[in-house]
Design a protein around this motif. Sequence first.
Motif, PDB file in Angstrom:
ATOM      1  N   LEU A 148       0.831  -1.204   0.000  1.00 14.93           N
ATOM      2  CA  LEU A 148       0.000   0.000   0.000  1.00 14.93           C
ATOM      3  C   LEU A 148       0.862   1.249   0.000  1.00 14.93           C
ATOM      4  CD1 LEU A 148      -2.881   1.061   0.026  1.00 14.93           C
ATOM      5  CD2 LEU A 148      -2.869   0.911   2.523  1.00 14.93           C
ATOM      6  N   ALA A 149       1.962   1.242   0.766  1.00 19.18           N
ATOM      7  CA  ALA A 149       2.871   2.389   0.776  1.00 19.18           C
ATOM      8  C   ALA A 149       3.447   2.630  -0.610  1.00 19.18           C
ATOM      9  CB  ALA A 149       3.982   2.166   1.794  1.00 19.18           C
ATOM     10  N   ALA A 150       3.794   1.531  -1.309  1.00 17.98           N
ATOM     11  CA  ALA A 150       4.338   1.670  -2.657  1.00 17.98           C
ATOM     12  C   ALA A 150       3.276   2.199  -3.621  1.00 17.98           C
ATOM     13  CB  ALA A 150       4.874   0.318  -3.142  1.00 17.98           C
ATOM     14  N   GLU A 151       2.045   1.701  -3.504  1.00 18.30           N
ATOM     15  CA  GLU A 151       0.964   2.158  -4.386  1.00 18.30           C
ATOM     16  C   GLU A 151       0.686   3.648  -4.209  1.00 18.30           C
ATOM     17  OE1 GLU A 151      -2.441  -0.189  -3.598  1.00 18.30           O
ATOM     18  OE2 GLU A 151      -1.660  -2.011  -4.569  1.00 18.30           O
ATOM     19  N   LEU A 152       0.744   4.104  -2.945  1.00 19.07           N
ATOM     20  CA  LEU A 152       0.422   5.503  -2.646  1.00 19.07           C
ATOM     21  C   LEU A 152       1.634   6.415  -2.734  1.00 19.07           C
ATOM     22  CD1 LEU A 152      -1.951   4.917   0.406  1.00 19.07           C
ATOM     23  CD2 LEU A 152      -2.617   5.454  -1.942  1.00 19.07           C
ATOM     24  N   GLY A 153       2.823   5.833  -2.816  1.00 17.92           N
ATOM     25  CA  GLY A 153       4.036   6.634  -2.904  1.00 17.92           C
ATOM     26  C   GLY A 153       4.357   7.376  -1.626  1.00 17.92           C
ATOM     27  N   VAL A 154       4.157   6.707  -0.481  1.00 21.43           N
ATOM     28  CA  VAL A 154       4.398   7.349   0.816  1.00 21.43           C
ATOM     29  C   VAL A 154       5.271   6.436   1.670  1.00 21.43           C
ATOM     30  CG1 VAL A 154       2.204   8.583   0.745  1.00 21.43           C
ATOM     31  CG2 VAL A 154       2.308   6.322   1.815  1.00 21.43           C
ATOM     32  N   SER A 155       5.785   6.985   2.756  1.00 22.32           N
ATOM     33  CA  SER A 155       6.592   6.185   3.671  1.00 22.32           C
ATOM     34  C   SER A 155       5.697   5.312   4.539  1.00 22.32           C
ATOM     35  CB  SER A 155       7.443   7.090   4.564  1.00 22.32           C
ATOM     36  OG  SER A 155       6.617   7.802   5.474  1.00 22.32           O
ATOM     37  N   ARG A 156       6.264   4.200   5.014  1.00 17.50           N
ATOM     38  CA  ARG A 156       5.478   3.319   5.861  1.00 17.50           C
ATOM     39  C   ARG A 156       5.111   3.947   7.205  1.00 17.50           C
ATOM     40  NH1 ARG A 156       7.705  -2.714   5.922  1.00 17.50           N
ATOM     41  NH2 ARG A 156       5.849  -2.893   7.265  1.00 17.50           N
TER      42      ARG A 156
END
Length: 253
Positions: A39-47
């Motif tokens: 999900l972090a990769a899909e949204l382009g955000v840090s965990r």
Amino acid sequence: MAVSGQRRRPVVALYERIADAVHDGTYPPGSTLPSEPKLAAELGVSRPALREALLLLQEDGVLTVRRGVGRTVNDRPPRRGFEHVQPLEQLIGAGAPLRVRALVRTVEEPTDFTTQHLLAPARAELRFWESVLTGEGATAALSHEWAAPDELLDRVHPEFARALREAEAETGTGHAVSMLAVLVAASRETALSAHSGITATLLGRRRGEQLGRPADTPAVLITQVVRVGEIPVLAAKHMLPTGTPALPVLQSH
């Protein structure tokens, strides 16, 4: 109840992105979210940022954590838009809504406050409701609420106009609700927007008597205007003295 702010934290923006995905069906009720790394990769955000946003969504009843399954979307997540426009008795009830006791249900001419916020003509007749909110035997807040003139409501929000009349007819039976509760319930198919202001003040003599507190008790005064499109349909003042349960406030653009 939304209060305008100058800046929105990144985690709040991320919260909104995920909540939007829930409500537009990307993650429908009962579905399981992707794993945190995915999900972090899909949204382009840090965990870490994602984890904080997910915790907030869990606290707000959008998500549930199930052992061995992961984070799932609740079967009945809060409705978008209405989670910010809620009756005061629900917001400060902390899961146990406060009771509404009707003090006044009448019609009055506009004051400076209602002329400004409801754009009411000088000779208009406005429905005015004064209520005390109570919980566990103690008074928690005093509410003054005004509706726009009937002729305007009949045109822009006839469901609200009809529901107001029905609620006033039921008040004498001991069943009382706030005007905002009537508006929200009548707006299933009507989008609402609201703006609130918060000011520190003192109760004063009359309000102190109504709430059973000394006149010099510190209090928070909340002013609120609710609109349908660009047209204001409800204006209110809510007085919350020291000791009232916490009021959650969302800051957003």
